[in-house]
Scaffold this motif. Structure first.
Motif, PDB file in Angstrom:
ATOM      1  N   PRO A 112      13.412  30.216  48.410  1.00 31.91           N
ATOM      2  CA  PRO A 112      12.276  30.170  49.346  1.00 31.91           C
ATOM      3  C   PRO A 112      12.488  29.271  50.569  1.00 31.91           C
ATOM      4  O   PRO A 112      11.887  29.511  51.613  1.00 31.91           O
ATOM      5  CB  PRO A 112      11.126  29.639  48.471  1.00 31.91           C
ATOM      6  CG  PRO A 112      11.484  30.070  47.088  1.00 31.91           C
ATOM      7  CD  PRO A 112      12.979  29.995  47.020  1.00 31.91           C
ATOM      8  N   ILE A 113      13.339  28.242  50.462  1.00 35.17           N
ATOM      9  CA  ILE A 113      13.543  27.407  51.651  1.00 35.17           C
ATOM     10  C   ILE A 113      14.785  27.810  52.442  1.00 35.17           C
ATOM     11  O   ILE A 113      15.188  27.117  53.379  1.00 35.17           O
ATOM     12  CB  ILE A 113      13.573  25.902  51.322  1.00 35.17           C
ATOM     13  CG1 ILE A 113      14.794  25.543  50.467  1.00 35.17           C
ATOM     14  CG2 ILE A 113      12.287  25.450  50.646  1.00 35.17           C
ATOM     15  CD1 ILE A 113      15.067  24.032  50.441  1.00 35.17           C
ATOM     16  N   GLY A 114      15.404  28.924  52.056  1.00 35.01           N
ATOM     17  CA  GLY A 114      16.520  29.428  52.849  1.00 35.01           C
ATOM     18  C   GLY A 114      17.900  29.020  52.381  1.00 35.01           C
ATOM     19  O   GLY A 114      18.899  29.348  53.020  1.00 35.01           O
ATOM     20  N   VAL A 115      17.990  28.304  51.261  1.00 33.43           N
ATOM     21  CA  VAL A 115      19.303  27.963  50.700  1.00 33.43           C
ATOM     22  C   VAL A 115      19.894  29.215  50.061  1.00 33.43           C
ATOM     23  O   VAL A 115      19.197  29.938  49.347  1.00 33.43           O
ATOM     24  CB  VAL A 115      19.185  26.846  49.639  1.00 33.43           C
ATOM     25  CG1 VAL A 115      20.552  26.534  49.041  1.00 33.43           C
ATOM     26  CG2 VAL A 115      18.557  25.596  50.223  1.00 33.43           C
ATOM     27  N   GLU A 116      21.165  29.470  50.345  1.00 37.17           N
ATOM     28  CA  GLU A 116      21.830  30.614  49.727  1.00 37.17           C
ATOM     29  C   GLU A 116      22.595  30.129  48.502  1.00 37.17           C
ATOM     30  O   GLU A 116      23.392  29.189  48.594  1.00 37.17           O
ATOM     31  CB  GLU A 116      22.772  31.256  50.743  1.00 37.17           C
ATOM     32  CG  GLU A 116      23.177  32.661  50.363  1.00 37.17           C
ATOM     33  CD  GLU A 116      23.947  33.366  51.485  1.00 37.17           C
ATOM     34  OE1 GLU A 116      23.686  33.083  52.677  1.00 37.17           O
ATOM     35  OE2 GLU A 116      24.821  34.172  51.150  1.00 37.17           O
ATOM     36  N   LEU A 117      22.314  30.742  47.367  1.00 38.53           N
ATOM     37  CA  LEU A 117      23.000  30.370  46.129  1.00 38.53           C
ATOM     38  C   LEU A 117      23.651  31.611  45.541  1.00 38.53           C
ATOM     39  O   LEU A 117      23.155  32.729  45.716  1.00 38.53           O
ATOM     40  CB  LEU A 117      22.022  29.799  45.097  1.00 38.53           C
ATOM     41  CG  LEU A 117      21.328  28.489  45.459  1.00 38.53           C
ATOM     42  CD1 LEU A 117      19.875  28.749  45.793  1.00 38.53           C
ATOM     43  CD2 LEU A 117      21.421  27.479  44.338  1.00 38.53           C
ATOM     44  N   GLY A 118      24.739  31.432  44.835  1.00 36.76           N
ATOM     45  CA  GLY A 118      25.358  32.597  44.238  1.00 36.76           C
ATOM     46  C   GLY A 118      26.472  32.219  43.292  1.00 36.76           C
ATOM     47  O   GLY A 118      26.731  31.040  43.034  1.00 36.76           O
ATOM     48  N   HIS A 119      27.112  33.232  42.779  1.00 38.24           N
ATOM     49  CA  HIS A 119      28.261  33.012  41.907  1.00 38.24           C
ATOM     50  C   HIS A 119      29.164  34.223  42.007  1.00 38.24           C
ATOM     51  O   HIS A 119      28.709  35.336  42.294  1.00 38.24           O
ATOM     52  CB  HIS A 119      27.805  32.811  40.462  1.00 38.24           C
ATOM     53  CG  HIS A 119      27.188  34.034  39.861  1.00 38.24           C
ATOM     54  ND1 HIS A 119      25.864  34.366  40.042  1.00 38.24           N
ATOM     55  CD2 HIS A 119      27.724  35.023  39.117  1.00 38.24           C
ATOM     56  CE1 HIS A 119      25.602  35.505  39.428  1.00 38.24           C
ATOM     57  NE2 HIS A 119      26.707  35.929  38.863  1.00 38.24           N
ATOM     58  N   ARG A 120      30.434  33.985  41.798  1.00 40.93           N
ATOM     59  CA  ARG A 120      31.391  35.078  41.808  1.00 40.93           C
ATOM     60  C   ARG A 120      32.260  35.007  40.577  1.00 40.93           C
ATOM     61  O   ARG A 120      32.795  33.936  40.252  1.00 40.93           O
ATOM     62  CB  ARG A 120      32.240  35.034  43.061  1.00 40.93           C
ATOM     63  CG  ARG A 120      32.600  36.458  43.485  1.00 40.93           C
ATOM     64  CD  ARG A 120      33.442  36.478  44.692  1.00 40.93           C
ATOM     65  NE  ARG A 120      34.472  35.480  44.551  1.00 40.93           N
ATOM     66  CZ  ARG A 120      35.140  34.995  45.570  1.00 40.93           C
ATOM     67  NH1 ARG A 120      34.850  35.389  46.778  1.00 40.93           N
ATOM     68  NH2 ARG A 120      36.087  34.114  45.377  1.00 40.93           N
ATOM     69  N   TRP A 121      32.406  36.113  39.872  1.00 41.24           N
ATOM     70  CA  TRP A 121      33.271  36.189  38.708  1.00 41.24           C
ATOM     71  C   TRP A 121      34.649  36.678  39.139  1.00 41.24           C
ATOM     72  O   TRP A 121      34.753  37.658  39.870  1.00 41.24           O
ATOM     73  CB  TRP A 121      32.693  37.168  37.682  1.00 41.24           C
ATOM     74  CG  TRP A 121      31.483  36.674  36.964  1.00 41.24           C
ATOM     75  CD1 TRP A 121      30.186  36.927  37.287  1.00 41.24           C
ATOM     76  CD2 TRP A 121      31.454  35.865  35.776  1.00 41.24           C
ATOM     77  NE1 TRP A 121      29.349  36.313  36.376  1.00 41.24           N
ATOM     78  CE2 TRP A 121      30.094  35.663  35.437  1.00 41.24           C
ATOM     79  CE3 TRP A 121      32.439  35.289  34.970  1.00 41.24           C
ATOM     80  CZ2 TRP A 121      29.704  34.916  34.336  1.00 41.24           C
ATOM     81  CZ3 TRP A 121      32.043  34.551  33.872  1.00 41.24           C
ATOM     82  CH2 TRP A 121      30.695  34.364  33.557  1.00 41.24           C
ATOM     83  N   THR A 122      35.691  35.996  38.653  1.00 36.44           N
ATOM     84  CA  THR A 122      37.057  36.458  38.898  1.00 36.44           C
ATOM     85  C   THR A 122      37.832  36.382  37.579  1.00 36.44           C
ATOM     86  O   THR A 122      37.487  35.598  36.696  1.00 36.44           O
ATOM     87  CB  THR A 122      37.781  35.573  39.925  1.00 36.44           C
ATOM     88  OG1 THR A 122      37.544  34.199  39.603  1.00 36.44           O
ATOM     89  CG2 THR A 122      37.296  35.849  41.342  1.00 36.44           C
ATOM     90  N   ALA A 123      38.871  37.199  37.475  1.00 32.31           N
ATOM     91  CA  ALA A 123      39.681  37.208  36.255  1.00 32.31           C
ATOM     92  C   ALA A 123      40.655  36.033  36.263  1.00 32.31           C
ATOM     93  O   ALA A 123      41.059  35.542  37.315  1.00 32.31           O
ATOM     94  CB  ALA A 123      40.459  38.511  36.163  1.00 32.31           C
ATOM     95  N   VAL A 124      41.023  35.581  35.089  1.00 31.15           N
ATOM     96  CA  VAL A 124      42.136  34.646  34.933  1.00 31.15           C
ATOM     97  C   VAL A 124      43.407  35.382  35.382  1.00 31.15           C
ATOM     98  O   VAL A 124      43.573  36.559  35.075  1.00 31.15           O
ATOM     99  CB  VAL A 124      42.248  34.194  33.461  1.00 31.15           C
ATOM    100  CG1 VAL A 124      43.452  33.293  33.251  1.00 31.15           C
ATOM    101  CG2 VAL A 124      40.961  33.505  33.016  1.00 31.15           C
ATOM    102  N   ASP A 125      44.272  34.696  36.136  1.00 33.94           N
ATOM    103  CA  ASP A 125      45.468  35.365  36.662  1.00 33.94           C
ATOM    104  C   ASP A 125      46.457  35.788  35.571  1.00 33.94           C
ATOM    105  O   ASP A 125      46.993  36.893  35.609  1.00 33.94           O
ATOM    106  CB  ASP A 125      46.232  34.415  37.607  1.00 33.94           C
ATOM    107  CG  ASP A 125      45.637  34.397  39.002  1.00 33.94           C
ATOM    108  OD1 ASP A 125      44.845  35.307  39.335  1.00 33.94           O
ATOM    109  OD2 ASP A 125      45.952  33.458  39.756  1.00 33.94           O
ATOM    110  N   ALA A 126      46.719  34.860  34.649  1.00 36.86           N
ATOM    111  CA  ALA A 126      47.770  35.113  33.653  1.00 36.86           C
ATOM    112  C   ALA A 126      47.323  34.606  32.294  1.00 36.86           C
ATOM    113  O   ALA A 126      46.846  33.484  32.158  1.00 36.86           O
ATOM    114  CB  ALA A 126      49.069  34.413  34.056  1.00 36.86           C
ATOM    115  N   VAL A 127      47.474  35.447  31.277  1.00 41.51           N
ATOM    116  CA  VAL A 127      47.025  35.118  29.923  1.00 41.51           C
ATOM    117  C   VAL A 127      48.178  35.323  28.945  1.00 41.51           C
ATOM    118  O   VAL A 127      48.946  36.274  29.077  1.00 41.51           O
ATOM    119  CB  VAL A 127      45.820  35.998  29.525  1.00 41.51           C
ATOM    120  CG1 VAL A 127      45.526  35.915  28.029  1.00 41.51           C
ATOM    121  CG2 VAL A 127      44.576  35.613  30.331  1.00 41.51           C
TER     122      VAL A 127
END
Lengths: 430, 430
Positions: A112-127
């Motif tokens: 509501p006050i204009g702050v942008e929040l988020g999250h991004r999922w990425t894979a582990v490079d090497a397992v």
């Protein structure tokens, strides 16, 4: 003979509590030996792998090569029974399509006050995927560990499997090929875990290591935890069957033995409100044991850790099941859905008489890597999220910084972190 | 002076690789001492807590009580500065509303052959929250750990905090009250972790333990891992600032110092494609250090582990940032969004010049418990999912069992698990 408990006995609670506390595994203290092996691999790399594999697995990696080449996997595939391969293909496709539904969504929003929040999922490079050798080399385990990694988008999946006396299970290599494993190495034990964590000339390091193993492998995973991510440290596995009197005792006995045959430390528990069923199951277990290939293991597990718990009514089952927090829970009752909503702690639940746990082990589509030894109280089965991580995203403009800044400054100063406060104040000309 | 690197130098890659390998923390080997402390608490319970707290914290728990009562928390609250309390309330509400979005959904579906598959998320019943004493007793940390647990639905949240010389930070108790912590205990160190894991007469055992601590606490968490769940073992923390030449060097310097003031092992890194900015930031850091309350700590961190990396262009930044996998990443550039899509490994990303990391530490709403020491390659910041677990659900009817059964039997037999195969075959009269 399994332990018999009855909720109607005055000492039930004390005996049930003692039963929950039973230690089923004597965990050898191998931490020091493992620390030494890991140090060897860190400092001497491939040379240490060759030497340790000669000592522990009686195999000459200089002659055979540490990496298992594509041609060797091709030959293994050609040696497999086509019907078994078809079964593995069905399993692979069902596991893949179920796990594809677990892919999480990234996203952002503006508050509501204009702050942008988020999250991004990425894979582990090497397992890295550890696969035990010898009798516990299960192709189904390769699929259950590798498929969620590949669904997650892991770019490099490196499998290690020991080859005691040079022997490898062709089905394990076939499952690796099916699942899209990128590299396979002929090495096991703590040395394989060390190689995956720190890298050698042949094996590039990974960021996370998963898969079951013996006490040495478990200790090695615990040791490298932090340098790389690890999955759970698996303990002895268990099944709880909740059944009403109308169920088929032979089916229940078969399910209890399917758990017991894994390991002498495995545990099979029956809860029922029907005396006749309890007795019929106990008799059926004895009968079926006689013709079981792994009867020595199953009989020991059933005698040492098996239990039959007589309930006054099935409505008592969920509370007790939650205290056990079983890896596998079968609900074989006229109305399994009436009970399932009250279960809070279980790795996986199998509903109704036509869902033996073995279906979930192989071809149901859900994962068979599940929290053991009561750890379903705090952890989940393996899934796609175990091969991904979430990055949070935050974005303020000048207006949002003005709105939130004073509170951040107040907390920073109260915590004695002056530079924290200043990093906000300096932008607000405060 | 911080390390200076330049991607245009012929030896850049070697020097950058060496920089990544720098060990920032000498981890004391306290495993044996910790094992002894844990054994004491397991066998002697509260008496051991009293004795060990007298020895390590110079506090008499027999006189003061192990549990901190509501009246004592009331007094602490009354002693807090009202403006700071208001700031914590704002932080609490923003953290709560952001984390509420992380609540996962349970669900079921029926696949094309009629098999019902699903999963259900449930909260961990009881969680222990470790809070360090002394200077590192941060109320913001209490909020960041407690709020996601409460949002997840954890029924019992028990906090432990040492009281060296009897002292407690009133703001820490205030934050616990705000966040809905259910129980607070005046005990710290490995003994507190042991009490939470195994229980004593006063402290009932929990299923998972989270929160930061010193080397003893970290070793204790590693020790009890498996008996209970634990969060990550936190290492020294870091920030990477990627900036173009148009940014304010004073703001950047303030952000680098906000990280450096945490700990002499903290790390602050600047990447820029602008020489003048790099020099201006280095000069600003020196200037700002002079008036910083924690200048000794910040100066040591900057001198020992700080780095300024000169890029040929900002497009080089994401690949290098991914190798660092920083806990905190600030992108201060004209178009931060152009870079953010290429970042794969970071705990949290702060976009634009008006989002200093300190906003995320306190009042942004996202979590400040983030993966340190390159562990963003394989792990995520703390969130609601860390306090929940997933139970999988599988349901076949007779028709589905007929369709899948033969494949399950084939795999069970190929794996040498006859009872697995039989548990399916017996239902199909095979």
């Amino acid at each position: 003979m399994p332990l018999r408990l009855d909720t109607r006995s005055p000492d039930f609670d004390a005996r049930f509590t003692a039963f929950l506390g039973t230690k089923r595994e004597v965990s050898a203290d191998v931490a020091q030996a493992v620390a030494h092996i890991i140090e060897e691999v860190r400092t001497r790399g491939d040379a240490a792998l060759v030497e340790l594999s000669r000592r522990f697995d009686r195999v000459d990696l200089e002659a055979l090569g540490i990496r298992i080449g594509e041609a060797e996997i091709d030959s293994a595939l050609a040696a497999c029974d086509p019907a078994t391969l078809d079964a593995l293909k069905l399993a692979h496709e069902r596991i893949r399509s179920h796990h594809a539904r677990q892919l999480p969504e990234s996203g952002r929003y503006v508050d509501p006050i204009g702050v942008e929040l988020g999250h991004r999922w990425t894979a582990v490079d090497a397992v890295g995927l550890y696969v035990p050798g010898g009798t516990a080399a299960y192709p189904s385990s390769v699929l259950m560990n590798a498929v969620p990694a590949k669904v997650a988008g892991v770019g490099r999946l490196a499998m290690v499997v020991p080859a005691p006396d040079g022997q490898l299970n062709p089905l394990v290599l076939a499952a690796a090929r099916l699942a899209g494993v990128d590299e396979v190495y002929r090495v096991g034990g703590a040395q394989a875990v060390a190689a995956l964590a720190y890298g050698t000339a042949t094996i590039a390091p990974v960021a996370k290591i998963v898969g079951p193993g013996n006490a040495y492998v478990a200790a090695a995973k615990r040791h490298v935890f932090g340098t790389v991510g690890i999955d759970m440290v698996a303990g002895p596995s268990e099944v709880l069957v909740i059944a009403d009197g109308a169920q088929n005792p032979d089916w229940i006995a078969a399910d209890l033995l399917a758990q017991a045959e894994h390991d002498t430390a495995a545990q099979s528990i029956l809860m029922t409100d029907d005396d006749a069923l309890a007795e019929a199951v106990i008799a059926a277990v004895e009968r079926q044991l006689a013709t079981l290939p792994r009867r020595d293991i199953a009989a020991a597990s059933w005698a040492d850790f098996g239990a039959v718990i007589r309930l006054a009514g099935l409505d008592e089952a969920p509370a007790l099941a939650n205290r056990i927090a079983p890896e596998h829970l079968e609900i074989m009752a006229a109305d399994p859905e009436a009970l399932v909503g009250h279960i809070r702690h279980a790795g996986a639940i199998f509903l109704g008489g036509h869902t033996p746990e073995a279906i979930g082990d192989y071809v149901g589509g859900s994962n068979h890597v599940l929290p053991t030894a009561r750890s379903a109280r705090f952890s989940s089965g393996l899934g796609v999220l175990d091969f991904m991580k979430r990055t949070s995203i935050l974005k303020c403009g000048p207006e949002q910084l003005r709105a939130l800044g004073p509170a951040a400054i107040a907390i920073g100063e109260a915590e004695g972190l002056g530079a924290h406060a200043r990093s906000v104040a300096i932008r607000l000309n405060l």
